[in-house]
Design a protein around this motif. Structure first.
Motif, short mmCIF file in Angstrom:
data_model
loop_
_atom_site.label_atom_id
_atom_site.label_comp_id
_atom_site.label_asym_id
_atom_site.label_seq_id
_atom_site.Cartn_x
_atom_site.Cartn_y
_atom_site.Cartn_z
N ARG A 50 2.11 -6.92 16.15
CA ARG A 50 2.48 -5.35 16.31
C ARG A 50 3.22 -5.19 14.99
O ARG A 50 4.28 -5.98 14.83
N VAL A 51 2.93 -4.00 14.22
CA VAL A 51 3.69 -3.53 13.29
C VAL A 51 4.25 -2.28 13.27
O VAL A 51 3.41 -1.46 13.44
N GLU A 52 5.60 -2.03 13.18
CA GLU A 52 6.01 -0.74 13.48
C GLU A 52 5.99 0.15 12.24
O GLU A 52 6.42 -0.52 11.15
N ALA A 53 5.70 1.23 12.34
CA ALA A 53 5.60 2.11 11.27
C ALA A 53 7.24 2.41 10.86
O ALA A 53 7.81 3.52 11.44
N ARG A 54 7.70 1.92 9.89
CA ARG A 54 9.33 1.97 9.58
C ARG A 54 9.50 1.82 8.31
O ARG A 54 8.88 1.27 7.55
N ALA A 55 10.49 2.50 7.56
CA ALA A 55 10.69 2.51 6.12
C ALA A 55 11.33 1.15 5.99
O ALA A 55 10.75 0.77 4.89
N ASP A 56 11.92 0.47 6.73
CA ASP A 56 12.59 -0.95 6.45
C ASP A 56 11.60 -1.76 6.55
O ASP A 56 11.76 -3.31 6.60
N ALA A 249 10.21 7.41 8.06
CA ALA A 249 11.73 7.33 8.41
C ALA A 249 11.68 7.22 10.11
O ALA A 249 12.79 7.16 10.72
N GLY A 250 10.54 7.65 10.95
CA GLY A 250 10.35 7.33 12.29
C GLY A 250 10.54 8.82 13.00
O GLY A 250 10.40 8.71 14.05
N ALA A 251 10.78 9.75 12.10
CA ALA A 251 10.83 11.22 12.89
C ALA A 251 10.45 12.22 11.65
O ALA A 251 10.81 11.82 10.39
N PRO A 252 10.45 13.23 11.92
CA PRO A 252 10.16 14.41 10.91
C PRO A 252 11.54 14.60 10.29
O PRO A 252 12.60 14.31 10.78
N ILE A 253 11.59 14.96 8.92
CA ILE A 253 12.75 15.05 8.16
C ILE A 253 12.91 16.55 8.01
O ILE A 253 12.16 17.23 7.12
N LEU A 254 14.06 17.18 8.42
CA LEU A 254 14.14 18.75 8.21
C LEU A 254 15.16 18.71 6.85
O LEU A 254 16.17 18.63 6.75
N GLY A 255 14.34 19.03 5.88
CA GLY A 255 14.97 18.95 4.61
C GLY A 255 13.89 19.05 3.64
O GLY A 255 12.62 19.18 3.93
N ARG A 261 7.54 12.81 -10.76
CA ARG A 261 6.37 11.64 -10.93
C ARG A 261 6.64 10.53 -9.88
O ARG A 261 6.94 9.34 -9.91
N PRO A 262 6.41 11.24 -8.49
CA PRO A 262 6.63 10.29 -7.43
C PRO A 262 5.43 9.10 -7.55
O PRO A 262 4.55 9.15 -7.68
N GLY A 263 6.00 8.00 -6.79
CA GLY A 263 5.09 6.87 -6.24
C GLY A 263 5.78 6.43 -5.08
O GLY A 263 6.57 6.49 -4.56
N HIS A 264 4.91 5.59 -4.40
CA HIS A 264 5.29 4.91 -3.34
C HIS A 264 6.87 4.24 -3.17
O HIS A 264 7.46 4.05 -2.18
N ALA A 265 7.05 3.52 -4.45
CA ALA A 265 8.08 3.04 -4.53
C ALA A 265 9.49 3.72 -4.28
O ALA A 265 10.46 3.52 -3.61
N ILE A 266 9.39 4.86 -5.20
CA ILE A 266 10.54 5.76 -4.99
C ILE A 266 10.34 6.76 -3.93
O ILE A 266 11.52 7.05 -3.41
N ASN A 267 9.24 6.78 -3.11
CA ASN A 267 9.40 7.69 -2.01
C ASN A 267 9.99 6.63 -0.99
O ASN A 267 10.89 7.15 -0.07
N ASN A 268 9.74 5.50 -0.89
CA ASN A 268 10.48 4.40 0.29
C ASN A 268 11.92 4.37 -0.08
O ASN A 268 12.80 4.25 0.89
N ALA A 269 12.25 4.23 -1.41
CA ALA A 269 13.65 4.09 -1.84
C ALA A 269 14.37 5.21 -1.45
O ALA A 269 15.42 5.32 -1.16
N ALA A 270 13.90 6.63 -1.53
CA ALA A 270 14.49 7.68 -1.29
C ALA A 270 14.78 7.84 0.42
O ALA A 270 15.82 8.30 0.80
N ARG A 272 14.95 5.32 2.52
CA ARG A 272 15.97 4.28 2.59
C ARG A 272 17.23 4.70 2.26
O ARG A 272 18.37 4.51 2.93
N ALA A 273 17.53 5.39 1.25
CA ALA A 273 18.84 5.93 0.77
C ALA A 273 19.47 6.85 1.77
O ALA A 273 20.67 7.02 2.22
N LEU A 274 18.60 7.68 2.24
CA LEU A 274 18.78 8.73 3.24
C LEU A 274 19.46 8.04 4.34
O LEU A 274 20.31 8.39 5.09
N LEU A 275 18.44 7.23 5.07
CA LEU A 275 18.77 6.62 6.29
C LEU A 275 20.18 5.76 6.26
O LEU A 275 20.97 5.82 7.04
#
Length: 299
Positions: A50-56, A249-255, A261-270, A272-275
């Protein structure tokens, strides 16, 4: 009150992985309230599959997003399906796959959206919760910049710049609603440059790639005989990818997610930084007649 949703019935599809080239069967199934999105590698039986869909849980971001569990079981290229789940409004689902990578289908989220629409959604007797952005959170790396700004609804704003006459500079802004996503974003396909293909193959990537599941560009323009689905299909796909990565993130983000120039790396970094900055967000209950008309109540 807006309630959590899951699929009304299981739905099945099959295809090849964009990078692995391996054929895989995928089954999306209903799940109980609060389950979130969980992937199950049915081809693995000797350890936790089982692999949970989570940013971390993100372990790879090269030309796709890979997530893994503590036993090293991974699922690759999850972003197109995650975008479909986010765009349509699926909170809880089990995704069973019998291989290491999700099927690429046509290179967009549209086939997954069609599958979900085919069976429909049912509401749980549980309120839908969301992450409300309270203050700006930004990250920057290698000339790329992305982050979140406060807003009372989910929004995505991205811009791209490629030194290619068929792409150039493009921008896309959209509110994340089921109708807007299905009509304007879901059909945008992934894209790649023909000149890079041999290098990708040598790196073990793009083994399943073809003009059936990607927009291919040569030195002069789009190679695909059918052309583009949208004049700005390239940036729309980047916005699609961003939505899929943000749903980890595990839930919708109201923001408002704004990325250059986004990519998967900076999307995930953003994400994680928010959470990680617990002063930058709070969990809220989503209220309103539909997801198009959201009022918030802290709880």
């Amino acid at each position: 009150m807006i309630y959590r949703q899951t699929l009304a019935a299981p739905v099945v599809c099959a295809g090849v992985g964009l990078h692995s080239g391996e054929r895989v069967r995928l089954v999306m199934q209903p799940a109980s309230a609060g389950s979130g999105i969980v992937f199950i590698r049915s081809d693995i039986t000797d350890r936790d599959n089982r692999v949970e869909a989570r940013a971390d849980a993100v372990t790879g971001v090269r030309l796709g997003t890979t997530i893994a569990n503590g036993d090293g079981v991974s699922v690759a290229t999850v972003e197109h399906l995650m975008a479909a789940l986010a765009g349509v409004g699926v909170d809880d689902a089990i995704v069973d796959i019998d291989g290491p990578e999700l099927p690429v289908m046509d290179g967009s989220s549209a086939p997954f959206v069609e599958l979900i629409h085919k069976v429909g959604l049912v509401a749980h007797a549980a309120p839908r919760r969301a992450i409300q952005v309270l203050k700006p959170v930004m990250v920057e790396t290698e000339g790329r910049r992305a982050g979140f700004l406060p807003a009372l609804k989910p929004m995505i704003e991205v811009d791209i710049a490629f030194e290619h006459q068929a792409v150039g500079r493009q921008s896309c802004v959209f509110d994340v609603t089921p109708d807007i996503f299905a009509n304007d974003i879901a059909g945008a396909r992934t894209f790649g440059f023909q000149k890079d293909y041999d290098a990708l193959l040598a790196a073990g990537l793009a083994r399943g790639g073809s003009m059936d599941n990607a927009v291919v560009l040569d030195e002069t323009g789009v190679v695909n005989p059918e052309g583009l689905r949208y004049d700005d299909e390239f940036v729309r796909h980047k916005a699609l990818d961003a939505l899929g990565d943000l749903y980890l993130a595990g839930a919708p983000i109201l923001g408002r997610y704004s990325a250059s120039r986004p990519g998967h790396a900076i999307n995930n970094a953003a994400v994680r930084a928010l959470l990680e900055d617990t002063s930058a967000w709070k969990m809220v209950t989503m209220r309103g007649g539909t997801t198009h008309d959201i009022a918030l109540a802290q709880s």
